[in-house]
Design an enzyme around this catalytic site. Structure first.
Site, PDB file in Angstrom:
ATOM      1  CG  HIS A  25     -27.791 -20.646  14.798  1.00 53.91           C
ATOM      2  ND1 HIS A  25     -29.139 -19.821  15.310  1.00 53.91           N
ATOM      3  CD2 HIS A  25     -27.608 -21.362  15.627  1.00 53.91           C
ATOM      4  CE1 HIS A  25     -29.180 -20.171  17.120  1.00 53.91           C
ATOM      5  NE2 HIS A  25     -28.497 -21.068  16.726  1.00 53.91           N
ATOM      6  NE  ARG A  29     -21.927 -29.630  22.589  1.00 55.77           N
ATOM      7  CZ  ARG A  29     -23.113 -29.384  21.771  1.00 55.77           C
ATOM      8  NH1 ARG A  29     -23.335 -30.153  20.037  1.00 55.77           N
ATOM      9  NH2 ARG A  29     -24.488 -29.253  22.063  1.00 55.77           N
ATOM     10  CD  GLU A  92     -24.971 -20.932  18.936  1.00 61.24           C
ATOM     11  OE1 GLU A  92     -24.995 -22.269  20.337  1.00 61.24           O
ATOM     12  OE2 GLU A  92     -26.182 -20.846  18.301  1.00 61.24           O
ATOM     13  CG  ASN A  96     -19.149 -27.272  26.107  1.00 62.14           C
ATOM     14  OD1 ASN A  96     -20.663 -26.894  26.548  1.00 62.14           O
ATOM     15  ND2 ASN A  96     -19.464 -27.729  25.256  1.00 62.14           N
ATOM     16  CG  HIS A 119     -21.032 -30.329   4.552  1.00 62.40           C
ATOM     17  ND1 HIS A 119     -21.174 -31.372   3.764  1.00 62.40           N
ATOM     18  CD2 HIS A 119     -21.244 -29.408   3.563  1.00 62.40           C
ATOM     19  CE1 HIS A 119     -22.391 -31.389   2.459  1.00 62.40           C
ATOM     20  NE2 HIS A 119     -22.379 -30.122   2.417  1.00 62.40           N
ATOM     21  CD  GLU A 165     -20.887 -28.554  -0.387  1.00 62.72           C
ATOM     22  OE1 GLU A 165     -21.053 -28.996  -1.773  1.00 62.72           O
ATOM     23  OE2 GLU A 165     -21.652 -29.224   0.153  1.00 62.72           O
TER      24      GLU A 165
END
Length: 177
Positions: A25, A29, A92, A96, A119, A165
């Site tokens: 993966h 964030r 993923e 936070n 990207h 992209e």
């Protein structure tokens, strides 16, 4: 497997110790998981395979996949966690806790100075249809397929400003020649 990869200075022969390794993966964030999950599920048809919460450290992980019709995803949470970490090409999203309530909070997208991360990329079966879909969903474009020197390559932004992209593989046979 007969193709062994293109060779360039610095490329080394894989060792037996790395046999079975695979890219599982890529992590981004995100400020607000509700907005990010809405974007990736609506625009790209991804599904959340697993959410893992780490209360003591105050963050959550959301693992997203674009499922194929024949994928057999376990119902049991523990088995699904194992399945998730054995897949290829997952996204993923890391949240936070509390960032969603901070009006001026933003993550660096990696494309402004200082550049770093660039990207992620999705391939689609029909780039023109994808562009129409993005327009219908008010997705922000960085580059449309007819713009710039690299034709038939699209760049859009997600809700956190990360670049995505988008390509149609069949149109890329002469790319970089």
């Amino acid at each position: 497997m007969s193709f062994q990869g293109e060779q360039y200075p610095g490329v080394q022969e894989p060792t037996a110790e790395s046999h079975g390794f695979r890219l599982n993966h890529t992590m981004l964030r995100v400020k607000d998981p509700e907005k990010s999950l809405a974007f990736y599920s609506r625009v790209f048809g991804m599904r959340v395979m697993r959410r893992l919460d780490f209360e003591e450290m105050r963050f959550s992980l959301y693992f997203l996949a674009k499922l194929e019709d024949d994928d057999q995803v376990p119902e049991d949470g523990g088995e699904r966690t194992v399945w998730t970490f054995s897949q290829k090409g997952l996204l993923e999203l890391t949240h936070n806790w509390g960032t969603e309530a901070q009006d001026d909070f933003a993550y660096h997208d990696g494309n402004a100075e200082p550049q770093g991360f660039g990207h992620i990329c999705f391939s689609v079966p029909d780039l023109d249809a994808a562009v129409a879909w993005f327009d219908a969903n008010q997705v922000e474009f960085i580059k449309r397929p007819d713009q710039g020197k690299m034709k038939d390559v699209v760049f859009i932004k997600d809700v956190d400003g990360y670049w995505i992209e988008v390509v149609e593989a069949a149109r890329l046979a002469t790319l970089g020649r």
